[in-house]
Design a protein around this motif. Structure first.
Motif, PDB file in Angstrom:
ATOM      1  N   HIS A   8       1.261  -1.259   0.005  1.00 53.77           N
ATOM      2  CA  HIS A   8       0.214   0.119  -0.027  1.00 53.77           C
ATOM      3  C   HIS A   8       1.052   1.207   0.322  1.00 53.77           C
ATOM      4  O   HIS A   8       1.534   1.668   1.000  1.00 53.77           O
ATOM      5  CB  HIS A   8      -0.953  -0.059   1.537  1.00 53.77           C
ATOM      6  N   HIS A  10       1.483   4.799  -2.397  1.00 54.01           N
ATOM      7  CA  HIS A  10       0.574   6.194  -3.150  1.00 54.01           C
ATOM      8  C   HIS A  10       2.556   7.158  -3.924  1.00 54.01           C
ATOM      9  O   HIS A  10       3.268   7.592  -2.826  1.00 54.01           O
ATOM     10  CB  HIS A  10      -0.302   6.815  -2.462  1.00 54.01           C
ATOM     11  N   HIS A  40      -5.278   6.971  -5.472  1.00 56.42           N
ATOM     12  CA  HIS A  40      -6.578   6.979  -4.741  1.00 56.42           C
ATOM     13  C   HIS A  40      -6.731   6.614  -6.448  1.00 56.42           C
ATOM     14  O   HIS A  40      -6.621   7.673  -7.293  1.00 56.42           O
ATOM     15  CB  HIS A  40      -6.224   8.467  -4.590  1.00 56.42           C
ATOM     16  N   GLU A  65      -6.294   1.780  -4.866  1.00 54.65           N
ATOM     17  CA  GLU A  65      -7.108   1.748  -3.927  1.00 54.65           C
ATOM     18  C   GLU A  65      -8.472   2.909  -4.176  1.00 54.65           C
ATOM     19  O   GLU A  65      -8.149   4.367  -4.869  1.00 54.65           O
ATOM     20  CB  GLU A  65      -6.143   3.161  -3.218  1.00 54.65           C
ATOM     21  N   ASP A 248       0.922   2.454   3.497  1.00 55.54           N
ATOM     22  CA  ASP A 248       0.011   4.023   3.410  1.00 55.54           C
ATOM     23  C   ASP A 248       1.083   4.798   2.789  1.00 55.54           C
ATOM     24  O   ASP A 248       0.878   5.986   3.338  1.00 55.54           O
ATOM     25  CB  ASP A 248      -1.277   3.634   4.498  1.00 55.54           C
ATOM     26  N   HIS A 250       3.082   7.826   1.868  1.00 52.37           N
ATOM     27  CA  HIS A 250       2.079   9.321   1.137  1.00 52.37           C
ATOM     28  C   HIS A 250       3.901  10.595   1.149  1.00 52.37           C
ATOM     29  O   HIS A 250       3.830  10.280  -0.030  1.00 52.37           O
ATOM     30  CB  HIS A 250       1.281  10.254   1.862  1.00 52.37           C
TER      31      HIS A 250
HETATM   32 MN    MN Z   1      -4.138   4.448   0.599  1.00 51.67          MN
END
Ligand code: MN
Ligand code: AMP
Ligand code: MN
Ligand code: MN
Length: 286
Positions: A8, A10, A40, A65, A248, A250
């Motif tokens: 996961h 981005h 996303h 996602e 996750d 970023h």
């Molecule tokens: Mn995410």
């Protein structure tokens, strides 16, 4: 704490700050061997990430996602090992990105009423060619001095019930799982504890998700504590979901969501990458 699978993350294709190549490069440095890029509502970063991964002898799992509206709340469904060429998936994602446009304009109007004009112009500038997310609004508000950190921006302006909050009406759970499975992928409930649902509501989400054909949940996500991980592993066992894990990630300046750095899947939790179809697909995408 150091994991070889990070499923996961981005990039600048959505609300991350690093290019797909730089995400791969950083993951490599962090000791990640199998990375899923899960932007996303878009797969636009996958081709670049794939090329960068191949150069470094890493495996890149094609992911996404998906933003979902479920029982008037927002939940995120990660798709892993998807065929990014799948037409139905792409049509669905395009529809979600179009929805982001109108929603960004609504957020802009609400922020203007709260005394912050031209926020959309700032968010667009930060988003570049990506669809505008709340993260872009947040970074713009930070830059303009309206708050001193991301937490505070969401608490004051962009979180649920705040002046700049617009929930959005995304796709249904059934659509998200259907598109992902139709594209040959695993559907995974992202960060199940972050929604702050009651136990009853969380179980309802798991029930609905399973009924739609969902196969896995994120048992480990970013900064999750030990207790939460154990609780999610228990749910996974009870529902016979496979377990996934991911940072996750970023941005490089958030140590609690660093690539490859999170707790391990508890023993007894069947990892999504142990699945036979996963192994076959991994050989295909290498
Ligand atoms: Mn995410
Ligand atoms: P959106 O899909 O446009 O509603 O934006 C959601 C994104 O905002 C999430 O994927 C996170 O990256 C970010 N986000 C949401 N809440 C917070 C928060 N409290 N602090 C930092 N980022 C957040
Ligand atoms: Mn995000
Ligand atoms: Mn999410």
């Amino acid at each position: 704490m150091h994991q070889t699978h990070d499923l996961h993350a981005h990039s600048t294709a959505s609300d991350g700050v690093l290019s797909p190549t730089d995400v791969v490069r950083r993951a490599r440095r962090q000791g990640v061997e199998v990375l899923a890029l899960t932007d996303h509502d878009t797969t636009a970063g996958l081709a670049e990430a794939h090329a960068a991964a191949r150069e470094r002898g890493m495996r890149l799992v094609p992911g996404v996602e998906v933003s979902v509206t479920w029982r008037s709340g927002t939940v995120h469904i990660v798709g892993l090992m998807i065929d990014a060429q799948d037409a139905r998936l792409q049509a669905g994602l395009a529809q979600l990105r179009r929805h982001r446009e109108g929603r960004a304009e609504q957020i802009d109007r609400r922020l203007a009423r709260a005394g912050i004009p031209n926020a959309l112009a700032g968010a667009r500038e930060l988003a570049g060619t990506a669809a505008v997310t709340r993260t872009h609004f947040a970074r713009h508000l930070l830059r303009a001095g309206h708050a001193s950190n991301m937490r505070e921006v969401f608490q004051r302006f962009l979180g649920r019930g705040k002046p700049g909050f617009v929930s959005g009406t995304w796709c249904t759970l059934d659509e998200a799982v259907g598109w992902i499975r139709g594209a040959g992928g695993h559907a995974v409930i992202a960060h199940p504890t972050r929604y702050k649902f009651t136990a009853t509501r969380l179980r309802r989400l798991f029930d609905d998700f399973r009924e739609c054909g969902g196969t896995a949940i994120e048992v480990v996500s970013g900064a999750q504590g030990h207790g939460e991980v154990l609780q999610l592993a228990e749910y996974a066992q009870r529902y016979e979901f496979l377990g996934s894990q991911g940072s996750d990630f970023h941005a490089p300046d958030t140590p609690w969501a660093e690539l490859g750095r999170f707790r391990s899947l508890p023993p007894g939790c069947a990892p999504v990458w142990g699945d036979a179809s996963w192994q076959r697909r991994l050989a295909d995408v290498a």
